[in-house]
Design a protein around this motif. Structure first.
Motif, PDB file in Angstrom:
ATOM      1  N   GLN A  88       0.327  -0.707   5.216  1.00 48.95           N
ATOM      2  CA  GLN A  88       1.714  -1.179   4.608  1.00 48.95           C
ATOM      3  C   GLN A  88       2.761  -1.582   5.775  1.00 48.95           C
ATOM      4  OE1 GLN A  88       5.674   1.731   3.821  1.00 48.95           O
ATOM      5  NE2 GLN A  88       3.794   2.208   2.556  1.00 48.95           N
ATOM      6  N   LEU A  89       2.590  -1.042   7.088  1.00 50.89           N
ATOM      7  CA  LEU A  89       3.324  -1.837   8.113  1.00 50.89           C
ATOM      8  C   LEU A  89       2.642  -3.450   8.462  1.00 50.89           C
ATOM      9  CD1 LEU A  89       3.419   1.172  10.688  1.00 50.89           C
ATOM     10  CD2 LEU A  89       5.386   0.140   9.063  1.00 50.89           C
ATOM     11  N   LEU A  90       1.644  -3.498   7.963  1.00 49.57           N
ATOM     12  CA  LEU A  90       0.881  -4.750   8.321  1.00 49.57           C
ATOM     13  C   LEU A  90       1.618  -5.990   7.123  1.00 49.57           C
ATOM     14  CD1 LEU A  90      -0.949  -6.854   9.790  1.00 49.57           C
ATOM     15  CD2 LEU A  90      -2.712  -5.933   8.221  1.00 49.57           C
ATOM     16  N   GLN A  91       1.694  -5.135   6.075  1.00 47.37           N
ATOM     17  CA  GLN A  91       1.987  -6.032   4.898  1.00 47.37           C
ATOM     18  C   GLN A  91       3.551  -6.426   5.058  1.00 47.37           C
ATOM     19  OE1 GLN A  91       0.623  -3.315   1.830  1.00 47.37           O
ATOM     20  NE2 GLN A  91      -0.902  -4.516   1.276  1.00 47.37           N
ATOM     21  N   GLU A  92       4.058  -5.569   5.574  1.00 43.75           N
ATOM     22  CA  GLU A  92       5.708  -5.479   5.639  1.00 43.75           C
ATOM     23  C   GLU A  92       5.668  -6.527   6.737  1.00 43.75           C
ATOM     24  OE1 GLU A  92       7.282  -1.939   6.808  1.00 43.75           O
ATOM     25  OE2 GLU A  92       7.227  -1.060   4.645  1.00 43.75           O
ATOM     26  N   GLU A  93       5.013  -6.769   7.674  1.00 37.88           N
ATOM     27  CA  GLU A  93       5.280  -7.578   8.914  1.00 37.88           C
ATOM     28  C   GLU A  93       4.640  -9.000   8.471  1.00 37.88           C
ATOM     29  OE1 GLU A  93       2.949  -8.883  13.138  1.00 37.88           O
ATOM     30  OE2 GLU A  93       2.454  -6.941  12.131  1.00 37.88           O
ATOM     31  N   LYS A  94       3.602  -9.158   7.705  1.00 37.46           N
ATOM     32  CA  LYS A  94       3.313 -10.548   7.163  1.00 37.46           C
ATOM     33  C   LYS A  94       3.901 -11.029   6.168  1.00 37.46           C
ATOM     34  CE  LYS A  94       0.186 -10.802  10.729  1.00 37.46           C
ATOM     35  NZ  LYS A  94       0.352 -11.606  11.750  1.00 37.46           N
ATOM     36  N   TRP A  95       4.216 -10.056   5.081  1.00 37.35           N
ATOM     37  CA  TRP A  95       4.626 -10.319   3.644  1.00 37.35           C
ATOM     38  C   TRP A  95       6.156 -10.569   3.731  1.00 37.35           C
ATOM     39  CZ3 TRP A  95       1.198  -7.132  -0.080  1.00 37.35           C
ATOM     40  CH2 TRP A  95      -0.219  -7.604   0.073  1.00 37.35           C
ATOM     41  N   GLY A  96       6.691  -9.871   4.500  1.00 40.53           N
ATOM     42  CA  GLY A  96       8.137  -9.670   4.654  1.00 40.53           C
ATOM     43  C   GLY A  96       8.923 -11.008   4.833  1.00 40.53           C
TER      44      GLY A  96
ATOM     45  N   GLU B  76      -9.018  -8.598   4.573  1.00 39.48           N
ATOM     46  CA  GLU B  76      -9.204  -8.819   5.983  1.00 39.48           C
ATOM     47  C   GLU B  76      -9.012  -7.299   6.947  1.00 39.48           C
ATOM     48  OE1 GLU B  76     -10.126 -11.376   7.680  1.00 39.48           O
ATOM     49  OE2 GLU B  76     -10.583 -12.226   5.741  1.00 39.48           O
ATOM     50  N   TYR B  77      -7.790  -6.731   6.524  1.00 38.68           N
ATOM     51  CA  TYR B  77      -7.787  -5.473   6.964  1.00 38.68           C
ATOM     52  C   TYR B  77      -8.710  -4.147   6.893  1.00 38.68           C
ATOM     53  CZ  TYR B  77      -5.577  -0.550   7.426  1.00 38.68           C
ATOM     54  OH  TYR B  77      -5.367   0.779   7.953  1.00 38.68           O
ATOM     55  N   GLN B  78      -9.525  -4.422   5.621  1.00 42.17           N
ATOM     56  CA  GLN B  78     -10.578  -3.390   5.619  1.00 42.17           C
ATOM     57  C   GLN B  78     -11.698  -4.142   6.269  1.00 42.17           C
ATOM     58  OE1 GLN B  78      -9.972  -0.580   4.217  1.00 42.17           O
ATOM     59  NE2 GLN B  78      -8.320  -0.625   3.340  1.00 42.17           N
ATOM     60  N   LEU B  79     -11.997  -5.118   6.332  1.00 43.03           N
ATOM     61  CA  LEU B  79     -13.055  -5.899   6.907  1.00 43.03           C
ATOM     62  C   LEU B  79     -12.943  -5.547   8.376  1.00 43.03           C
ATOM     63  CD1 LEU B  79     -13.292  -9.404   5.246  1.00 43.03           C
ATOM     64  CD2 LEU B  79     -14.909  -7.343   4.979  1.00 43.03           C
ATOM     65  N   GLN B  80     -11.724  -5.614   9.043  1.00 45.34           N
ATOM     66  CA  GLN B  80     -11.544  -5.291  10.371  1.00 45.34           C
ATOM     67  C   GLN B  80     -11.818  -3.820  10.961  1.00 45.34           C
ATOM     68  OE1 GLN B  80      -7.879  -6.353  11.780  1.00 45.34           O
ATOM     69  NE2 GLN B  80      -8.043  -8.672  11.319  1.00 45.34           N
TER      70      GLN B  80
ATOM     71  N   SER C  52       0.880  -1.142   0.118  1.00 45.00           N
ATOM     72  CA  SER C  52       0.102  -0.095   0.148  1.00 45.00           C
ATOM     73  C   SER C  52       1.030   1.314  -0.034  1.00 45.00           C
ATOM     74  CB  SER C  52      -0.939  -0.073   1.158  1.00 45.00           C
ATOM     75  OG  SER C  52      -1.801   1.186   1.231  1.00 45.00           O
ATOM     76  N   ASP C  53       0.499   2.342  -0.831  1.00 41.52           N
ATOM     77  CA  ASP C  53       1.027   3.466  -0.750  1.00 41.52           C
ATOM     78  C   ASP C  53       0.176   4.646  -0.264  1.00 41.52           C
ATOM     79  OD1 ASP C  53      -0.655   3.603  -2.837  1.00 41.52           O
ATOM     80  OD2 ASP C  53       0.552   4.799  -4.159  1.00 41.52           O
ATOM     81  N   GLU C  54      -0.872   4.243   0.243  1.00 40.32           N
ATOM     82  CA  GLU C  54      -1.850   5.158   0.909  1.00 40.32           C
ATOM     83  C   GLU C  54      -2.091   5.019   2.287  1.00 40.32           C
ATOM     84  OE1 GLU C  54      -5.277   4.839  -1.572  1.00 40.32           O
ATOM     85  OE2 GLU C  54      -4.715   5.762  -3.258  1.00 40.32           O
ATOM     86  N   GLU C  55      -2.211   3.654   2.790  1.00 42.13           N
ATOM     87  CA  GLU C  55      -2.388   3.557   4.427  1.00 42.13           C
ATOM     88  C   GLU C  55      -1.126   2.931   5.047  1.00 42.13           C
ATOM     89  OE1 GLU C  55      -6.115   2.083   5.352  1.00 42.13           O
ATOM     90  OE2 GLU C  55      -6.691   1.699   3.163  1.00 42.13           O
ATOM     91  N   LYS C  56      -0.582   3.916   5.674  1.00 43.15           N
ATOM     92  CA  LYS C  56       0.717   3.427   6.657  1.00 43.15           C
ATOM     93  C   LYS C  56       0.470   2.390   7.274  1.00 43.15           C
ATOM     94  CE  LYS C  56       5.195   3.956   7.501  1.00 43.15           C
ATOM     95  NZ  LYS C  56       5.958   3.733   6.247  1.00 43.15           N
ATOM     96  N   GLU C  57      -0.673   2.418   8.013  1.00 41.89           N
ATOM     97  CA  GLU C  57      -1.025   1.072   8.889  1.00 41.89           C
ATOM     98  C   GLU C  57      -1.012  -0.246   8.086  1.00 41.89           C
ATOM     99  OE1 GLU C  57      -4.272  -0.283  12.300  1.00 41.89           O
ATOM    100  OE2 GLU C  57      -4.438   1.934  11.378  1.00 41.89           O
TER     101      GLU C  57
END
Length: 275
Positions: free
Chosen positions: A133-141, A224-228, A126-131
């Protein structure tokens, strides 16, 4: 005259369409009471009462191992009053591998998977939502780290809508890997990739780095992020998750079956050489 690349894309589209057709079949009542399997030379067939199961093109349905035959038979045995063909992923994958309606080769599927790679879900942050992006870095990294180490490559990610570059070296490594599988396994690989929208997640499942259920959650991370944040429709999202997991699990079973069969042949070959 269509170019070779366009022809391949058309053929892959036909293959995907064949797998989707199973969703459009008219439902029909269960017409058998007992399922069983029988060995015929070096193949295994599925029996419905005393009739041999056949593919959509009329071939006798057969697979290479007893384990896979039993899994397909269990799929038919699990049907209730109505045969729910859209849920029978093992049967559909085996049918497609046997009939090959698009007349595809392993190279056709490998090329398709390589083209798919630059649109892999977990390469787009994500280039729009920092939160997010951080989740993606944590899970996808960790998945990206695993992928680079497993295949000895480097892979950039995208933080906008532009596909990330994929080096010639990475394509060559992946091409060799994909072509190491037989046709049924590569057909199943493609099915799993399209369910997850991610070759990397599917490869991680095949290597048992992650499980099918976890792969589905990682593929659906943004959703899932949007659903939460905004809430979910009761049951709908859970059913979708279960369906995707079933598709990936069926793909993995076919791939594992082919891999074990290949290793068994190598082992027997070595035993003959040293006898």
């Amino acid at each position: 005259m269509l170019s070779t690349q366009l022809q391949r894309r058309f053929l892959l589209s036909s293959l995907r369409g064949d797998l989707r057709k199973v969703r459009c079949y008219a439902t029909k009542k269960r017409f058998y009471t007992r399922t069983d399997i029988v060995q015929n030379e070096n193949k295994w067939e599925v029996i419905l009462d005393h009739r041999k199961l056949k593919t959509p093109n009329g071939q006798v349905f057969n697979v290479d191992t007893e384990g896979l035959a039993r899994a397909v038979a269990a799929e038919w045995d699990a049907q209730q009053d109505i045969i729910a063909q859209p849920t029978m992923h093992l049967t559909a994958l085996c049918n497609t591998a046997l009939d090959n309606p698009g007349k595809l080769t392993k190279h056709d599927i490998a090329i398709h998977l390589l083209e798919y790679f630059s649109t892999d879900t977990i390469l787009f942050f994500s280039d729009e939502e920092k939160e997010l992006q951080l989740l993606q870095e944590e899970k996808w990294g960790p998945l990206l780290d695993w992928f680079e180490k497993r295949f000895g490559v480097r892979q950039e990610v995208s933080k906008d809508l532009q596909p990330p570059p994929v080096s010639t070296e990475t394509r060559a490594v992946l091409a060799r890997h994909f072509l190491s599988y037989d046709f049924p396994a590569l057909n199943a690989m493609n099915f799993g990739v399209e369910a997850l929208k991610s070759p990397i997640l599917m490869l991680a499942c095949v290597d048992k780095f992650i499980q099918a259920k976890e792969a589905v959650m990682l593929a659906r991370l943004e959703e899932e992020y949007q659903l939460q944040r905004w809430g979910r429709v009761p049951w709908a999202h859970e059913l979708n998750q279960v369906e995707l997991t079933a598709r990936v699990a069926a793909s993995l079973l076919i791939i594992q079956n082919s891999t074990e069969l290949h290793l068994e042949k190598i082992k027997k070959s070595h035993q003959i050489e040293h006898s």
